[in-house]
Design a protein around this motif. Sequence first.
Motif, short mmCIF file in Angstrom:
data_model
loop_
_atom_site.label_atom_id
_atom_site.label_comp_id
_atom_site.label_asym_id
_atom_site.label_seq_id
_atom_site.Cartn_x
_atom_site.Cartn_y
_atom_site.Cartn_z
N LEU A 122 -24.17 11.20 10.61
CA LEU A 122 -22.81 10.71 10.52
C LEU A 122 -21.98 11.64 9.65
N GLU A 123 -20.74 11.81 10.01
CA GLU A 123 -19.85 12.67 9.23
C GLU A 123 -19.73 12.12 7.80
N GLY A 124 -19.83 13.01 6.84
CA GLY A 124 -19.70 12.61 5.44
C GLY A 124 -21.02 12.34 4.75
N TYR A 125 -22.14 12.46 5.51
CA TYR A 125 -23.45 12.19 4.95
C TYR A 125 -24.40 13.32 5.34
N THR A 126 -25.43 13.54 4.51
CA THR A 126 -26.45 14.51 4.89
C THR A 126 -27.22 13.96 6.09
N PRO A 127 -27.90 14.80 6.87
CA PRO A 127 -28.46 14.37 8.16
C PRO A 127 -29.36 13.14 8.11
N ARG A 128 -30.33 13.13 7.22
CA ARG A 128 -31.25 11.99 7.20
C ARG A 128 -30.57 10.72 6.69
N ILE A 129 -29.72 10.86 5.69
CA ILE A 129 -29.01 9.69 5.18
C ILE A 129 -28.08 9.14 6.25
N GLY A 130 -27.37 10.02 6.96
CA GLY A 130 -26.50 9.57 8.03
C GLY A 130 -27.25 8.87 9.13
N THR A 131 -28.42 9.39 9.48
CA THR A 131 -29.24 8.77 10.52
C THR A 131 -29.72 7.39 10.07
N LEU A 132 -30.14 7.29 8.82
CA LEU A 132 -30.56 5.99 8.28
C LEU A 132 -29.40 5.00 8.31
N LEU A 133 -28.22 5.45 7.86
CA LEU A 133 -27.06 4.56 7.84
C LEU A 133 -26.65 4.14 9.24
N SER A 134 -26.74 5.05 10.21
CA SER A 134 -26.38 4.67 11.58
C SER A 134 -27.32 3.58 12.11
N THR A 135 -28.59 3.63 11.71
CA THR A 135 -29.53 2.58 12.10
C THR A 135 -29.15 1.25 11.45
N MET A 136 -28.81 1.30 10.18
CA MET A 136 -28.39 0.10 9.47
C MET A 136 -27.10 -0.48 10.07
N ASN A 137 -26.19 0.40 10.47
CA ASN A 137 -24.93 -0.07 11.07
C ASN A 137 -25.19 -0.78 12.40
N MET A 138 -26.10 -0.23 13.20
CA MET A 138 -26.41 -0.88 14.47
C MET A 138 -27.03 -2.25 14.24
N MET A 139 -27.95 -2.34 13.28
CA MET A 139 -28.57 -3.62 12.98
C MET A 139 -27.54 -4.64 12.50
N ARG A 140 -26.62 -4.20 11.66
CA ARG A 140 -25.58 -5.10 11.16
C ARG A 140 -24.66 -5.57 12.31
N HIS A 141 -24.37 -4.67 13.23
CA HIS A 141 -23.56 -5.03 14.40
C HIS A 141 -24.21 -6.18 15.15
N TRP A 142 -25.51 -6.11 15.37
CA TRP A 142 -26.21 -7.15 16.10
C TRP A 142 -26.18 -8.48 15.36
N VAL A 143 -26.33 -8.43 14.04
CA VAL A 143 -26.27 -9.67 13.24
C VAL A 143 -24.89 -10.31 13.37
N ILE A 144 -23.85 -9.50 13.20
CA ILE A 144 -22.49 -10.03 13.26
C ILE A 144 -22.19 -10.64 14.62
N GLU A 145 -22.65 -9.98 15.69
CA GLU A 145 -22.44 -10.52 17.03
C GLU A 145 -23.09 -11.89 17.18
N GLN A 146 -24.19 -12.12 16.49
CA GLN A 146 -24.88 -13.41 16.57
C GLN A 146 -24.11 -14.53 15.86
N VAL A 147 -23.40 -14.21 14.80
CA VAL A 147 -22.88 -15.26 13.92
C VAL A 147 -21.37 -15.38 13.88
N LYS A 148 -20.63 -14.43 14.41
CA LYS A 148 -19.19 -14.35 14.17
C LYS A 148 -18.40 -15.56 14.64
#
Length: 213
Positions: A49-75
Motif C-alpha cells: 500500500l502507498e505510504g507503507y513499506t512492502p510487508r507492512i502494507g501487505t499486512l495492513l491490506s489483509t487487515m483492511n479486507m478482514m475489517r471490510h467483511w466484519v463491517i458488512e456483517q454488522v452495519k
Amino acid sequence: MKTAFQAGRRGFLKHSALTTAGLLTVPMVSLAQTRPLPTSDSIFLIGPLEGYTPRIGTLLSTMNMMRHWVIEQVKDLTQDQLDFQLDDKSNSIGAMLLHLAACERYYQLNTFNEMKWGTWNDDIKKEWDVPMNLGEEGRKQIKGHHIDYYLSRLEEVRDITKEEFAKRDDSWLMKSELFFEGQPTNNHCKWFHVCEHESNHNGQIKFIKGRLP
C-alpha cells in the motif's frame, strides 16, 4: 514481445511452456512491473500500500479486507440485535465488536509502545479491560449502543494502527520477544494474530446473526 498478461490465456500457456522447457527467459522484475499496486480503495487486492513499506502494507491490506467483511456483517443491525445473547454464557455481537477494538488497542501498546503485556496504566485498563476480557462483566456493561458507536471505536483504534505502521519499516515486523507460549514471537506474528482473531469473531458474528429473533 508481449508479456504473459498481454497475450491472453493462449499466449500465457505458450509462454509458460517455453519457460518450463528452458527456451525462454523472462526477468522476474518484468513480471512484477506489470502488476498495479493495490490502493486503499481496492479492498480485495492484497499487497503493498502507498505510504507503507512492502510487508507492512501487505499486512495492513489483509487487515483492511478482514475489517471490510466484519463491517458488512454488522452495519445494518439494530441496537436490540447488537445486544442479543444466545444464552447467559454467550457474548453479544456488540460486545465482540468492542472486543476487537480492545484487542487491537492492547497490541498497539505492546508492539508500538514496547510495553510488556498488561503493564499499561489504570486509565487504559478502565477503558479497555472489560471489552478485552468480556465474560460476565462484558455481558453486564456492553449494551445499549447503536452500531455507529461500535464502528467509530473500531475506526478510532484502526487509525492509530495505520499511523504507527507508517512510521515503521519491514525490519520492525521481524523484531521479536518471548510471547506466545513463551516462544520467540515477532511483531508480524502478533499483528497476524490480530487479523486472524478478527476472522474468528467474524464467524461467531455470522453464527449469532443466523439465530437472531
